[in-house]
Structure formats: C-alpha cells, structure tokens
Scaffold this motif. Sequence first.
Motif, PDB file in Angstrom:
ATOM      1  N   ASP A 172       9.897  -5.374 -10.578  1.00  0.00           N
ATOM      2  CA  ASP A 172       8.932  -5.055 -11.649  1.00  0.00           C
ATOM      3  C   ASP A 172       7.580  -5.722 -11.446  1.00  0.00           C
ATOM      4  O   ASP A 172       6.794  -5.847 -12.397  1.00  0.00           O
ATOM      5  CB  ASP A 172       9.487  -5.443 -13.028  1.00  0.00           C
ATOM      6  N   ASP A 173       7.279  -6.153 -10.217  1.00  0.00           N
ATOM      7  CA  ASP A 173       5.958  -6.722  -9.907  1.00  0.00           C
ATOM      8  C   ASP A 173       5.103  -5.606  -9.314  1.00  0.00           C
ATOM      9  O   ASP A 173       4.777  -5.589  -8.138  1.00  0.00           O
ATOM     10  CB  ASP A 173       6.117  -7.880  -8.920  1.00  0.00           C
ATOM     11  N   ARG A 174       4.732  -4.651 -10.177  1.00  0.00           N
ATOM     12  CA  ARG A 174       4.012  -3.479  -9.707  1.00  0.00           C
ATOM     13  C   ARG A 174       2.559  -3.792  -9.346  1.00  0.00           C
ATOM     14  O   ARG A 174       1.932  -3.073  -8.579  1.00  0.00           O
ATOM     15  CB  ARG A 174       4.091  -2.377 -10.770  1.00  0.00           C
ATOM     16  N   VAL A 175       2.026  -4.876  -9.893  1.00  0.00           N
ATOM     17  CA  VAL A 175       0.661  -5.278  -9.545  1.00  0.00           C
ATOM     18  C   VAL A 175       0.601  -5.684  -8.074  1.00  0.00           C
ATOM     19  O   VAL A 175      -0.314  -5.304  -7.332  1.00  0.00           O
ATOM     20  CB  VAL A 175       0.198  -6.432 -10.457  1.00  0.00           C
ATOM     21  N   THR A 176       1.610  -6.465  -7.637  1.00  0.00           N
ATOM     22  CA  THR A 176       1.664  -6.855  -6.227  1.00  0.00           C
ATOM     23  C   THR A 176       1.859  -5.638  -5.335  1.00  0.00           C
ATOM     24  O   THR A 176       1.268  -5.534  -4.255  1.00  0.00           O
ATOM     25  CB  THR A 176       2.799  -7.863  -6.004  1.00  0.00           C
ATOM     26  N   SER A 177       2.692  -4.698  -5.761  1.00  0.00           N
ATOM     27  CA  SER A 177       2.896  -3.476  -4.984  1.00  0.00           C
ATOM     28  C   SER A 177       1.586  -2.723  -4.811  1.00  0.00           C
ATOM     29  O   SER A 177       1.257  -2.257  -3.716  1.00  0.00           O
ATOM     30  CB  SER A 177       3.925  -2.571  -5.675  1.00  0.00           C
ATOM     31  N   LEU A 178       0.817  -2.606  -5.881  1.00  0.00           N
ATOM     32  CA  LEU A 178      -0.460  -1.910  -5.803  1.00  0.00           C
ATOM     33  C   LEU A 178      -1.439  -2.651  -4.907  1.00  0.00           C
ATOM     34  O   LEU A 178      -2.140  -2.049  -4.086  1.00  0.00           O
ATOM     35  CB  LEU A 178      -1.046  -1.725  -7.201  1.00  0.00           C
ATOM     36  N   LYS A 179      -1.464  -3.954  -5.050  1.00  0.00           N
ATOM     37  CA  LYS A 179      -2.400  -4.743  -4.246  1.00  0.00           C
ATOM     38  C   LYS A 179      -2.095  -4.624  -2.757  1.00  0.00           C
ATOM     39  O   LYS A 179      -2.996  -4.440  -1.931  1.00  0.00           O
ATOM     40  CB  LYS A 179      -2.339  -6.208  -4.690  1.00  0.00           C
ATOM     41  N   LEU A 180      -0.825  -4.754  -2.413  1.00  0.00           N
ATOM     42  CA  LEU A 180      -0.444  -4.600  -1.008  1.00  0.00           C
ATOM     43  C   LEU A 180      -0.743  -3.190  -0.514  1.00  0.00           C
ATOM     44  O   LEU A 180      -1.145  -2.999   0.638  1.00  0.00           O
ATOM     45  CB  LEU A 180       1.035  -4.929  -0.832  1.00  0.00           C
ATOM     46  N   SER A 181      -0.540  -2.179  -1.356  1.00  0.00           N
ATOM     47  CA  SER A 181      -0.825  -0.797  -0.963  1.00  0.00           C
ATOM     48  C   SER A 181      -2.306  -0.608  -0.684  1.00  0.00           C
ATOM     49  O   SER A 181      -2.693   0.128   0.234  1.00  0.00           O
ATOM     50  CB  SER A 181      -0.364   0.170  -2.058  1.00  0.00           C
ATOM     51  N   ILE A 182      -3.148  -1.264  -1.463  1.00  0.00           N
ATOM     52  CA  ILE A 182      -4.595  -1.191  -1.226  1.00  0.00           C
ATOM     53  C   ILE A 182      -4.931  -1.793   0.131  1.00  0.00           C
ATOM     54  O   ILE A 182      -5.745  -1.252   0.891  1.00  0.00           O
ATOM     55  CB  ILE A 182      -5.361  -1.917  -2.353  1.00  0.00           C
ATOM     56  N   LYS A 183      -4.294  -2.908   0.431  1.00  0.00           N
ATOM     57  CA  LYS A 183      -4.544  -3.545   1.729  1.00  0.00           C
ATOM     58  C   LYS A 183      -4.107  -2.640   2.879  1.00  0.00           C
ATOM     59  O   LYS A 183      -4.776  -2.563   3.912  1.00  0.00           O
ATOM     60  CB  LYS A 183      -3.806  -4.882   1.807  1.00  0.00           C
ATOM     61  N   VAL A 184      -2.976  -1.980   2.687  1.00  0.00           N
ATOM     62  CA  VAL A 184      -2.509  -1.058   3.729  1.00  0.00           C
ATOM     63  C   VAL A 184      -3.482   0.099   3.890  1.00  0.00           C
ATOM     64  O   VAL A 184      -3.822   0.501   5.007  1.00  0.00           O
ATOM     65  CB  VAL A 184      -1.100  -0.549   3.388  1.00  0.00           C
ATOM     66  N   ALA A 185      -3.971   0.661   2.786  1.00  0.00           N
ATOM     67  CA  ALA A 185      -4.921   1.777   2.855  1.00  0.00           C
ATOM     68  C   ALA A 185      -6.217   1.355   3.531  1.00  0.00           C
ATOM     69  O   ALA A 185      -6.856   2.156   4.231  1.00  0.00           O
ATOM     70  CB  ALA A 185      -5.194   2.312   1.454  1.00  0.00           C
ATOM     71  N   LYS A 186      -6.600   0.100   3.355  1.00  0.00           N
ATOM     72  CA  LYS A 186      -7.832  -0.381   3.994  1.00  0.00           C
ATOM     73  C   LYS A 186      -7.746  -0.383   5.513  1.00  0.00           C
ATOM     74  O   LYS A 186      -8.768  -0.389   6.201  1.00  0.00           O
ATOM     75  CB  LYS A 186      -8.151  -1.795   3.500  1.00  0.00           C
ATOM     76  N   LEU A 187      -6.551  -0.401   6.041  1.00  0.00           N
ATOM     77  CA  LEU A 187      -6.398  -0.391   7.493  1.00  0.00           C
ATOM     78  C   LEU A 187      -7.052   0.846   8.111  1.00  0.00           C
ATOM     79  O   LEU A 187      -7.500   0.816   9.255  1.00  0.00           O
ATOM     80  CB  LEU A 187      -4.908  -0.415   7.874  1.00  0.00           C
ATOM     81  N   LEU A 188      -7.096   1.945   7.363  1.00  0.00           N
ATOM     82  CA  LEU A 188      -7.689   3.181   7.882  1.00  0.00           C
ATOM     83  C   LEU A 188      -9.203   3.111   7.945  1.00  0.00           C
ATOM     84  O   LEU A 188      -9.839   4.048   8.438  1.00  0.00           O
ATOM     85  CB  LEU A 188      -7.251   4.367   7.017  1.00  0.00           C
ATOM     86  N   MET A 189      -9.796   2.024   7.460  1.00  0.00           N
ATOM     87  CA  MET A 189     -11.247   1.825   7.617  1.00  0.00           C
ATOM     88  C   MET A 189     -11.572   1.261   8.989  1.00  0.00           C
ATOM     89  O   MET A 189     -12.745   1.242   9.394  1.00  0.00           O
ATOM     90  CB  MET A 189     -11.765   0.873   6.527  1.00  0.00           C
ATOM     91  N   ASP A 190     -10.539   0.810   9.716  1.00  0.00           N
ATOM     92  CA  ASP A 190     -10.735   0.191  11.032  1.00  0.00           C
ATOM     93  C   ASP A 190     -10.486   1.230  12.123  1.00  0.00           C
ATOM     94  O   ASP A 190      -9.357   1.677  12.332  1.00  0.00           O
ATOM     95  CB  ASP A 190      -9.771  -0.983  11.185  1.00  0.00           C
ATOM     96  N   ASN A 191     -11.524   1.648  12.816  1.00  0.00           N
ATOM     97  CA  ASN A 191     -11.389   2.594  13.929  1.00  0.00           C
ATOM     98  C   ASN A 191     -11.835   1.963  15.236  1.00  0.00           C
ATOM     99  O   ASN A 191     -12.368   2.623  16.112  1.00  0.00           O
ATOM    100  CB  ASN A 191     -12.184   3.874  13.653  1.00  0.00           C
ATOM    101  N   SER A 192     -11.608   0.639  15.346  1.00  0.00           N
ATOM    102  CA  SER A 192     -12.047  -0.060  16.549  1.00  0.00           C
ATOM    103  C   SER A 192     -11.329   0.446  17.792  1.00  0.00           C
ATOM    104  O   SER A 192     -11.876   0.388  18.895  1.00  0.00           O
ATOM    105  CB  SER A 192     -11.827  -1.575  16.381  1.00  0.00           C
TER     106      SER A 192
END
Length: 950
Positions: A172-192
């Motif tokens: 039931d720690d959905r805030v942490t789930s959302l936060k981690l999901s945001i971090k994962v989505a940010k990976l697609l900003m890296d096209n190095s």
Amino acid sequence: MEFRARDYIAEEASSSLHRAPTDDHPLLLVRPSSNQVDVVELKRNDFDDPLRRQTANEKNLVADVQDAAHISKRGLFSYYYDPHISQKDWGSFKTSLMQKFPASKMVSVSSISGVIIKSAKVNEKSSTKVHIEELNDPQKFTENEVKVISRLEYVERLRELKDEIRHAWGTDDRVTSLKLSIKVAKLLMDNSVSEFYPTLFILVTEVMDMLGDMVWERIKTKAECDNNGTRICSLPDYFQSCDVCSDAKETCYNWFCKIGSIHELLPRIYLELAILHCSRFLNDQPFDSLHRLTMMMRGLADPLASAYCRVYMAHCALRLRPYDIGYLITCFRDFKIILSNIIFENDAKSGNSLENRKQLIGLLEPAIEWIMKCIFKGPCERQIEDVLMEFGLGTTPSDLCGNLKCISIVVHHLIEELPAEIVCSHVLEIIKLIEGSNDISYDQSLNFRLLGFKLYEVRPEGELLDSIIGEVLQVINEYDDLDSYLKVADAYFDIVLQCHMDSYLAMILDSISRRTCGRDINENELSSLQSIFIKLLAHHNNLDDLFVLKHFVEILDVLHGNARDVVNMHILRKATRNACICDPATIQFLFEISQALHDGIDISNMRDDHQQAVRLITHFVEKVDYGAALERHLTFLLECRGAFGRINDLKEALVHSSNYLAVKAIKDANKFSGFVKSCIAFSEVTIPSVSANMMQMNLYIETAEVALLAGLVSHADGLVDAAVSCLRDLVQADGSQVAIDIDGIALLMQRLFSLLVVLPGNPERGAVYIPKSIISFYDDKPWITPRMRTRFLCSIVSLSATLSQEKLPYHVNNEEVPGNDIIFFGDPSYHQELISISRSVLEKLIDNIQLEKHSAARGNIALEACNCILSSFKASEETLLLCSKLIEIAKSCSNPSDKYLRSTINVFDKYVSPLITKIEINITKLNILSVNCHSHHGHPLLSTMEMCTL
C-alpha cells in the motif's frame, strides 16, 4: 512323406475375387431402389471433397456473409478493436524490435539515468516529506558525469526496480511506486547510446504497463466493492462513466492529477499514457486526451524520444473502446516533419554525417511501421479509401501527406499495410509516389519491388497491366546497379510469365545479360538471379522451351556456388518429371549439370541438399532413353559410371538400366546376341563396386533373371553363385549390422529360391545343391533369430515342394532354357533328394521354434510353419503329428479367438479329413476281422482303440 500335387491355375482361379467394370464414380452414393446417382450434401464443414466444385449458390452465400461483415463495421474514426489481438501484435512487435536492434555489451549511464546505479537507493523519508517531494527526482550526479555499465547490469537493475514497484504497491505504498515509476520513465530521456534506445524502450514500457494495470485494478475494485472489500457489483466490459461510483472516480481523478504535476514532459506523458485506459472511469470520450497528448509530444525535441513516445501512445490507445485513428493521422504528419528535417539536413551546417542520419532513420523505422500498422489494422476496405484521403492519396498524387515532399520510407510502409486490392486501384498514383520519393530514407527499388509483390496478389489485367509493367521497367532501366534492377525484375517476373508478356520477358533477359556480362556477381545478386531462374523453370513445362529463350544459357553460366547448385537441381527436377529424356542435346546438357552437382557433393558428410542432388542425378540417369540406339545408351551408362562413381545408389540405377536395355534387346532379334552379353558384362563389373551386400545380392539375382531370359544359363549360374556368396557374407558378419533388417534378408532369400525354381539344375552338383550350401552356413550363427531361421527353413520346404511338381508354376520365356520338370522328369533320385532335404529341415523345425523367447512371436512362427507343411505335403501320420505339435504351440501362445489360429485350425481339419476317412475304413475292416475271430476261436471282441493301436 509325400509332396502334394498342385494345380496352380485352378488354385489361382478359385482364390481370385470377382471383378466387374463400373461406369459410376466410386465416391458417389447410389439409391438402392434405382440406378440414379445422387451427391449427398454433407453437413460437416471440415470435409473437403476435391472432386466437388463450389456451386454458384455457395459462392453467393460466401459473398453475402462477407458483405454483412463489412456492413457491421463502425465508421472511420470509431470502430472496435480486439484487445487480445492487439496484445499479440504488440508482443510480436517487441520481439522483432529486440532482434533488429540487439543491445551492445556496454551502456553509458548519464546523470539522467542515475537510478540505474545500484548505489542510488531510494531514501526513506517521513510521510510529510514524501508528499512534498514525491514528484521530485533528486540529482545523484552532476550533468557531465557519465558512468558505463554492462547491458546485463542495466537490465538486471530495471528488473529490480520493477520488483520494488510491485512490492511497494503490495504494501500500500503507492507513492513510492509512483515515484519509482517516474524515475524509470525518465530513463527514456537518455539517448546517449542510440542503438540501445529500442531495447530501453521495451524494458521501460513493460514497467509502465504494469503500473497502468495496477492502477486500473485498484480503481475497478473501488467501483465494484465497498470499504470492507465486499463485492457489490460488477462492471461490464463496455461500461460507461455513469456506471462508476463517485469514490472510484475520485481515486481515478487523483491519479491523473498526480501525474499531471510531474515536472518533466516525457515522464509525464508516459505515465499518463500508462493509465490512459483508466480515463474510461471518468469520461465516455477518452480520445480527447489523445489529441491533447499528441500536441504535447511536439514539445519533445529528440527525434528518437518523440517517435517512440508516439509508438507507446498507439499501443495504449488500443485498449480504448471504441478505437479512434484520427490522432494517428496527426502523428504521421509530425513524423513527416521529423523525417524531412533529418533527410534534407545540411551535413556541413549540422555536422551530422550521412551515415549517422541513415542510422537514425533506421532506428525510427519501427515507429513508422507500428503507427502505420495501427492505422490500417481496423478499418474495412471501404473505410480505407477515406483513410487514404486523409493521407492525400487520390487527391494530390504527388504529395502523400499534405504539402511536404514524399518520403520513401513512409511510402514503403503505406504500400506494405494497404490491402492488395486498394494498391491495385491506386497503382498508377503509387508509382508516381515512388518515383517522387527517391531519398536516403529507403531504397526506391525496394518500394518498386514491394509494389510488384502486392500486384501479384490481385494481378491487374488488360491495358492497365501493360501500362504498369511498361512504366516500372522504364524507371528501373535507368538503374546502373545490378542488384537493384534484379530485385525489382524478380518481383514482377511472375506477372510477366503468367500473363504471357513475351516482349517484356525478352526485355528483362536482355537487360540482365547486358548488366551481368564480364563482371563478378555478389551474393544478393545471385539470390535474385536464382529466384528468377526458379520462376522460369516453374512456368515452362518443357525444358526445350527454355533453351530457345535468348540469353537463358548465357545468364545461367553466370551463376556459381550454392545458387548454381539450387538452379541445377530445379532443372533436373523439371527434366525428370516427364516420361523420359530422349533429346541428345538435352541429355548432354543435363549430364554436365549433374557432373557439376556431383563434384560439389561431400560423400563423407551428406547434407539434405546433397542427398537431394544424389536422388536427382540418379533419377536423371533412369529417365534417359536413346530409343532404338541401345549401344549409345549403354555407352551413356559407361560414362555415368565413370563420372558419378562416388554415388552408391547410382550404381544400383546403372545396373537396373543395363538390365532394362538387355531385356529390350532380347525382344529385338537383330540385337539379341552380342549386345545382351555386353549388358550382362556391364552389370557383372558394376555390382561388386556397390557397397551394401544386400543391394549386391538383389542386383545379382535380377541380372541372373535377365541372363536366363536371354538363354545364358552359364552366366546365370555364375550370378546365382555370386548372390549366394553375398548371402554368406551377410550371415557370417557380426550380426549387429544385419540383424535390424532380418525381413529384408528373408525376402532376398525367398527371391533367390523363386529363381531356383526355373534355373536348370546341375546333375553333377545335385538339384538342391544351393539350398544345402545355404543350410551349412545358417546353422552355426547364434545371432540369427528363430523367426528368421524358421522362415528360411520353410522357404526350403516350399522350394522342394514346388520342384517336385510334374508341371512347374512358371517357366523362363525362352525355349532354349528347359525347366527342371523336363530335365528331371521321371528321375526317382531327384524326388528322393527333395524329400530328403525337406525331412532334414522338418526335423529342425520344432526345436528351432521352441527357442523363440517371446510367446506371441513363437505362436506366429509356429502357425507359419504349420501352414507351410499343410500346403506342401500330403496328409500322413508323420505330417499329422508335426502339425498337431505346431498347433499346440500356437494355442499355448495365442488367444483362442485369434483369427490366424482359427483359420489355420480350419485348414488343418480339412487336411486331416482324408486320413480320418482312411482310418475309419481300416477300423471297419478290423471289426469284421474281430467278429470272425470271436466266432471261430472264442476270443473276446477287441476294442476299436486297441485295434488301431495294433
């Protein structure tokens, strides 16, 4: 013991089935009351009778069903899409993407991707700080800091993050789930590392899909259950927002608000797309969000990030019902702008080389392909015309999507997804599109090639087809590159052949000849040439029609390597389909082709293609026929023996052909004497080079039969002796190699004994010299099974019984070869010798059968032996006792209801009935004698059984 007298002609007539000609089809059912034939209409749809044609009514019914299916479709921008099909397509797309762009071993990680570094763990904070900073992503590194990790470490870290998100959600720690999901989505900003981006996209979107499913289930649970978790209702598949309670709507709205507060544009779009299907809880028209998100994506400057973000949007939109494609048209207009900027970029100003731009377009191609697939996945054919209007096709042929210049890669995937019928109806416009889209994004020749394959599915007719082929050939004739020309020509070759467009065929062959003259051919060009030749061979039924084609042989000589072998095999396959090959020029041509194939065969390591080549060469030799020129044919066989000496199966075919020539010459009195001896000599020389003993024995027997037919008895004797030697070698071998083919050995032995029936016996060596010699090396081999030995012993008994007849069942069709029934007629020693060898065989029979370990097999061979005795000898006390023992053995090993056992017992009963009658007569005589004895001498009457015993 005495052999039975047989009337073979009467036995054959009595056992033959009655035969009568019929004029009716065997698969048709006939009415019992009349001779009228009716075709029964079967109700089962899975039965396909190839002899029945589809009626006009059935065709109309199919057409009506198809029309009804079209009518049931929705409008252009609103139709239902099967989610199961969409998930299957998405899975296939991900697999192909991973295969097309395998990730490199090492991946650079910039500050954007700091969450991947294992040391960067999520810090535990108080609930107040979590709500304040839940959407912030703390920087772990400076902007210029870059680390390199392996691909496996990167993937493993993403899996750990996925597990952390799932674990946090489960607690039931959905805030942490959302936060981690945001971090994962940010990976697609890296096209190095751009080559890694497609793999990264797949890994990240799997996490996004997981989050979206968890949010959907939470909201759905809110809508269907009360606060205690008790289910109070169930939402239907096609529910509306009015069916959802306010509590569930509030939860859904909060999720969209949280995601809308994310600072960075890219993760905000991905997270909203992940829960896009949840908008159905709030709104009955969720596609309004798609158009808004499409506009937001224009803010993504990086081409890769922008393109793949649209791919994920199309994937997520497939879960909405009904499904809209209007936003996809907008996406494609945006794609064209992105591609145009890359294609027409100035290398000097941008510093981006042509090679780098081509690589970038290659990375973007899957995105173009997926969007195009989604556009044309749902609409029916009539709606596709409206979709094409959105693309501009049919209104402005020179411009596919508005006022921008046509792009080759877009045209390619448009043609690929369009139904063949639609392509055919717009073919001239599409040709203009292809001509006007000659850029670096895609090879123009591949678009013409794809168009050719599409047209082949529907095959336009008349003037339209002539215009199409003429227009295409005119364009590709300007190509200097042979590979490009061949790829396009190959695509249209089937149409040219099947529509008998001979002028265009000559034009294509002339162009190929001109381009291939005096130059080396690479692998791609060889592949296209191979395809063209195979199509030529498939179209023409006669090789002679191919040889008259201008440049055919000339272009064929250009081929080499595996492509030449494949074409050669197709030529041989085509040639050997006919009844025979008679033309000397064709024979010589095919002989040279066979030599080329033979030289490339590795006998020690036979692959499947080599085995096919061996079979084709052998079949070619068998099909050659020089007609009346028998000497020339025998010379051809000599040439083949020298040219193809490594092929064992071919030697067998050569012997068969030689024996065929001998038989053919026997029928021609003018060529009878010397030529037949030459053929026999050819076979005698060739057979020893055959490696397999069983094959050798079979060929020796066959050649001996031919020699007997020609009246060459001495040759036949020598060949039979050679066959016996082969049998001796087989029997005296280790046994491990031949034991697996016991039936084959037994059949060869029976064939040999069948030949001995007509082979004139040698008075000096004895009539049964050969069977006696075979018995001598069969007795002392322990590996020979009782079943094999029983069949051999029974064969000797059958041979002896046959030779004992006053008239043999068959004779050699040559008056110069007398039968044994003539040679030994009236000779008592001859019959005594046959009885003697049969009796010695029967003495061994019971003991041999008892050695069989398996009861079922023991019972079968006992019945075989019993039937052999019953058919060979007259009824006597000796044979009666032997057959009784065999039947008792069979009864102990078989089921009493076994059909073989019952039929054998019935034959046995008929066999012993004459003997029983004779015993009854003797008993009557003994009874009369006993009465006389009693009346004259006063002795008591002897019992019947005692009289029989006496």
